[in-house]
Design a protein around this motif. Structure first.
Motif: not given
Length: 312
Positions: A55-60, A65-68, A97-100, A171-172
């Motif tokens: 379930x956590x991997x689903x969230x990842x 998809x939106x992490x840039x 800080x966007x990682x939070x 993402x990086x």
């Protein structure tokens, strides 16, 4: 049928034709992991935990998809090339800080699941509150996780925080231009982010056929290492392979009698959908047997920390 290469033939291969790096694929890396975790879960002693991590991997996957996030600038890349260091080195990277926000999104995703175990829900909600109230404490916990300072890690919240860090660095890594990678980087760590591998996979098909790749615990990249070589100390003369008699195919522990450590190695020809992190979580019995035999694990699993409480 795939032919197993003997030691001398492995060492004589033209390694210039073997891809040095396998970068993560945004669209599939976490979806594949979630699918593998669910495949491994039925009748497994850690079924509840494997499904929780699925379930956590689903969230990842949704978050990625939106992490840039901003990548390294030219000055950092030049410095990495000059010193032969990973350009996305986790312990020296000034995180955006966007990682939070990624963490907040993952906690929201988990809290919204109808099948989430009560203990996990309580942990997720408490962590979400702490993220709002004391972001500095969350940053400190992230620093401890990336540096693998186990004594400073809160094992209960670690998988959630680590999951957000994985999304950030994956993402990086997915966006990084391989041509900017230094020609040589330190042995035993990811050439992109400098993190330790969780395990290795021997691939089938394409240019990587029959080649072993170490799998990064953080950024999901893979990098080539010649087989029958210790991934910890580079020794090639005291390597042995261990498997559980009658156990699942396609998994062994590669041990080194020079440094007395081991890491698991998985074989795609036996299990095509193998995922290093998922399959490592599902094979803790092999870890116990290796410990009983006197070997130390060279590095841990990013989703399971010492003293972590898991349900079975």
């Amino acid at each position: 049928m795939q032919r197993i290469l003997p030691r001398g033939e492995i060492e004589s291969l033209d390694h210039t034709t073997i891809p040095r790096l396998r970068q993560p694929v945004r669209a599939s890396v976490f979806a594949d992991r979630a699918a593998r975790l669910r495949q491994l879960a039925p009748n497994h002693p850690l079924s509840t935990y494997l499904l929780l991590m699925a379930d956590l991997a689903d969230g990842q996957g949704k978050a990625l998809k939106h992490s840039h996030m901003p990548g390294p600038g030219s000055e950092r890349i030049d410095l990495a090339q000059a010193h032969g260091m990973p350009p996305l080195q986790a312990t020296g990277w000034e995180r955006d800080p966007g990682w939070r926000d990624l963490l907040a999104g993952l906690l929201e995703h988990m809290s919204g699941l109808t099948n989430l175990p009560p203990q996990a829900l309580e942990i997720a909600q408490a962590l979400k509150q702490r993220l709002n109230d004391d972001p500095a404490a969350i940053e400190a916990q992230a620093d401890a996780l990336l540096a693998e300072r186990e004594e400073d890690v809160d094992a209960a919240t670690a998988p959630f925080i680590m999951a957000a860090l994985q999304v950030y660095w994956t993402g990086l890594a997915a966006d990084f231009q391989e041509s900017a990678l230094p020609v040589v980087t330190p042995h035993g760590v990811c050439p992109l982010c400098g993190s330790l591998p969780v395990a290795s996979i021997v691939h089938v098909g394409g240019q990587a056929d029959a080649c072993r790749y170490l799998c990064c615990s953080l950024c999901s990249a893979e990098w080539h290492l010649v087989r029958v070589t210790c991934s910890h100390c580079e020794n090639t003369k005291q390597i042995a392979y261990h498997a559980i008699e009658g156990g699942p195919e396609g998994i062994k522990a590669e041990s080194c009698d020079h440094c007395h450590t081991y890491r698991k190695i998985f074989y795609q020809e036996k299990v095509l959908g193998v995922d290093a992190i998922a399959d490592d979580l599902a094979s803790l019995t092999l870890d116990m047997l290796m410990g009983d035999a006197g070997y130390s694990r060279a590095s841990g699993n990013p989703l399971l920390w010492q003293h972590a409480q898991v349900e079975s």
